[in-house]
Motif scaffolding. Structure first.
Motif, mmCIF file in Angstrom:
data_model
loop_
_atom_site.group_PDB
_atom_site.id
_atom_site.type_symbol
_atom_site.label_atom_id
_atom_site.label_comp_id
_atom_site.label_asym_id
_atom_site.label_seq_id
_atom_site.Cartn_x
_atom_site.Cartn_y
_atom_site.Cartn_z
ATOM 1 N N HIS A 243 3.433 3.330 20.457
ATOM 2 C CA HIS A 243 4.215 2.537 21.416
ATOM 3 C C HIS A 243 4.642 1.179 20.846
ATOM 4 O O HIS A 243 5.698 0.672 21.168
ATOM 5 C CB HIS A 243 3.454 2.351 22.737
ATOM 6 N N ASP A 244 3.800 0.590 19.993
ATOM 7 C CA ASP A 244 4.122 -0.737 19.444
ATOM 8 C C ASP A 244 4.602 -0.678 17.996
ATOM 9 O O ASP A 244 4.564 -1.687 17.296
ATOM 10 C CB ASP A 244 2.871 -1.633 19.509
ATOM 11 N N LYS A 247 6.640 -3.309 16.322
ATOM 12 C CA LYS A 247 6.101 -4.594 15.880
ATOM 13 C C LYS A 247 6.093 -4.718 14.349
ATOM 14 O O LYS A 247 5.968 -5.807 13.815
ATOM 15 C CB LYS A 247 4.694 -4.796 16.431
ATOM 16 N N HIS A 272 10.664 -5.711 20.020
ATOM 17 C CA HIS A 272 9.879 -4.609 19.439
ATOM 18 C C HIS A 272 10.032 -3.266 20.156
ATOM 19 O O HIS A 272 9.991 -2.229 19.500
ATOM 20 C CB HIS A 272 8.401 -5.004 19.225
ATOM 21 N N HIS A 297 7.884 0.679 27.481
ATOM 22 C CA HIS A 297 6.510 0.341 27.861
ATOM 23 C C HIS A 297 6.307 -1.084 28.375
ATOM 24 O O HIS A 297 5.238 -1.418 28.872
ATOM 25 C CB HIS A 297 5.519 0.653 26.732
ATOM 26 N N HIS A 298 7.324 -1.950 28.249
ATOM 27 C CA HIS A 298 7.196 -3.298 28.822
ATOM 28 C C HIS A 298 8.071 -3.490 30.056
ATOM 29 O O HIS A 298 8.202 -4.608 30.552
ATOM 30 C CB HIS A 298 7.550 -4.365 27.773
ATOM 31 N N ASP A 326 -1.675 -0.189 28.114
ATOM 32 C CA ASP A 326 -1.339 -1.300 27.219
ATOM 33 C C ASP A 326 -1.911 -2.615 27.761
ATOM 34 O O ASP A 326 -2.593 -3.365 27.059
ATOM 35 C CB ASP A 326 0.190 -1.363 27.145
ATOM 36 N N ASP A 402 2.410 -11.503 23.140
ATOM 37 C CA ASP A 402 3.003 -10.280 23.637
ATOM 38 C C ASP A 402 2.833 -10.269 25.146
ATOM 39 O O ASP A 402 1.776 -10.581 25.653
ATOM 40 C CB ASP A 402 2.260 -9.078 23.039
HETATM 41 FE FE LIG Z 1 4.370 -3.666 23.187
#
Ligand SMILES: [Fe+2]
Ligand SMILES: [Fe+2]
Length: 421
Positions: A243-244, A247, A272, A297-298, A326, A402
């Motif tokens: 998911h990240d 980054k 990201h 996801h954010h 998360d 984040d």
């Molecule tokens: Fe993230």
């Protein structure tokens, strides 16, 4: 004979390490087992009956220490998993050897999450192993400690390596990512009930690695909790793990910045999800679910978060899941600007924000799961207090670098400000 013994033990350890990462029948797994078996045959050619003892960091061949193997870290691992004695009584067949390795692997995984029960013996044809006779030989040698850090170290290293590959601009090594998911799933089911093997952050710069592994475990657990089938559980696990991944496109000075991000830095950081989706789509078209999760996801239920949209969009179920996992892992982790929150506090935080940030059903399912499974969290490492020298003291209400680590100012309808405990 020491030389053959050393070669065999080294090859056996390599086989065990590889077996945690590849499923039955995978060429990498079969190849490494073949190599170890060839080394065993070579050893048995000079010594048809051979016995090893693993006593902490000492390896004995018969009753004599192998000096070259002193400090060999697998000796401690095998001993901790209840394999303190290994005996080959006569010629060993390849099949027996593989069966023996699988059982040792199961013991290693089991020892990762619970204490190994008292002395027991395993038999695979001409192979006997266990705690046989060790107590008489060395009463203090029974080292029974959790070996979680050991069993997941390879997974953490694999993910660290995967992130480096991304940093170098190479393709996403999907087979390795899937192997890590399989391995985590194995660690979760090494016991009768589900266990959540969650890593504690040891070093600040390992955050993305440990966080990715934890979100993967939590996402798989939640997927199982809500009754999804094994295939979906794995797919959600891969999505959690990646998911990240975006980054890896964020400059390290922003990613690892200990204090408040400037608006410009925040803007870069907030890229990201888009970067992650791009990386995944460019690498593998079958990973569309992971790409969607990386992208969404954010995004909060009320439309806050990022990327921003004019109209709120209904995110994929897997993204809503990844979002709650998360936030949970981020808040449970020590960061230079705030200490980890206790589990109960994070759960109430998620409950409070159900319906605004989190989809209510998903939030409810997650909180229920954690209230039941929290006692089954196997902590991989002792949590460390944030290093006071690592960063300048944070302002009292500094947002995390984040948004997942603590709600960002753009989080919108926060019912209560997150405590900077
Ligand atoms: Fe993230
Ligand atoms: Fe994250």
């Amino acid at each position: 004979m020491n030389e053959e013994a050393t070669r065999f033990l080294t090859a056996m350890a390599q086989a065990l390490a590889t077996m945690t990462l590849y499923p039955d029948g995978h060429p990498a797994r079969e190849g490494i087992i073949d190599t170890a078996y060839r080394n065993l045959v070579a050893l048995q050619r000079v010594a048809p009956r051979t016995g090893f003892s693993f006593l902490g960091d000492e390896v004995l061949l018969g009753d004599r220490p192998i000096r070259e193997m002193r400090g060999w870290d697998w000796s401690g691992r095998l001993s901790s998993a209840g394999v303190q004695r290994l005996q080959f009584d006569s010629e060993v067949a390849r099949e027996e050897f593989e069966g023996f390795l699988s059982e040792v692997l199961a013991r290693l995984t089991l020892s990762a999450i619970q204490r190994v029960p008292g002395p027991s013996q395993g038999v695979h044809g001409a192979i006997r192993f266990g705690a046989v006779g060790i107590r008489e030989l060395e009463p203090e040698a029974e080292v029974v400690t959790a070996t979680v850090a050991m069993t997941l170290r390879e997974e953490a290293e694999t993910i660290g390596w995967l992130h480096e590959e991304m940093l170098e601009g190479r393709e996403l090594p999907l087979a390795e990512a899937e192997a890590v998911v399989r391995s985590l799933s194995l660690a979760m089911h090494g016991d009768r009930a589900v266990v959540l093997p969650l890593l504690s952050l040891r070093r600040f710069d390992e955050y993305t690695t440990t966080h990715s592994l934890n979100v993967c475990v939590l996402a798989m657990a939640l997927a199982e909790w809500i009754g999804l089938g094994a295939r979906d559980v794995r797919a959600f696990g891969v999505a959690g793990l990646l998911h990240d991944i975006g980054k890896t496109r964020i400059p390290l000075e922003i990613l690892n910045k200990a204090g408040r991000l400037s608006p410009e830095e925040r803007e870069v950081m907030n890229r990201h999800p888009v970067e992650g989706a791009r990386i995944i789509i460019a690498s593998e078209e079958n990973l569309d679910l992971a790409a969607v999760v990386a992208y969404e996801h954010h995004i909060m239920m009320n439309g806050a978060g990022y990327p921003r949209f004019e109209h709120p969009r209904d995110c994929h179920q897997a993204s809503k899941m990844a979002h709650v996992c998360d936030v949970y892992d981020a808040l449970r982790t020590n960061r230079p600007y705030r200490a980890a929150w206790p589990a109960s506090k994070v759960v109430s935080y998620i409950e409070e924000r159900a319906g605004t940030e989190f989809e209510p059903e998903m939030a409810r399912a997650f909180c229920k799961m954690m209230s039941e499974w929290e006692p089954r969290v196997a902590s991989m490492d002792e949590p460390v207090a944030p290093d006071p020298h690592a960063a300048p003291p944070p302002p009292p209400a500094a947002p995390a670098p984040d948004a997942a680590a603590a709600p960002a100012p753009d989080a919108g309808a926060a019912p209560s400000a997150p405590a900077q405990s």
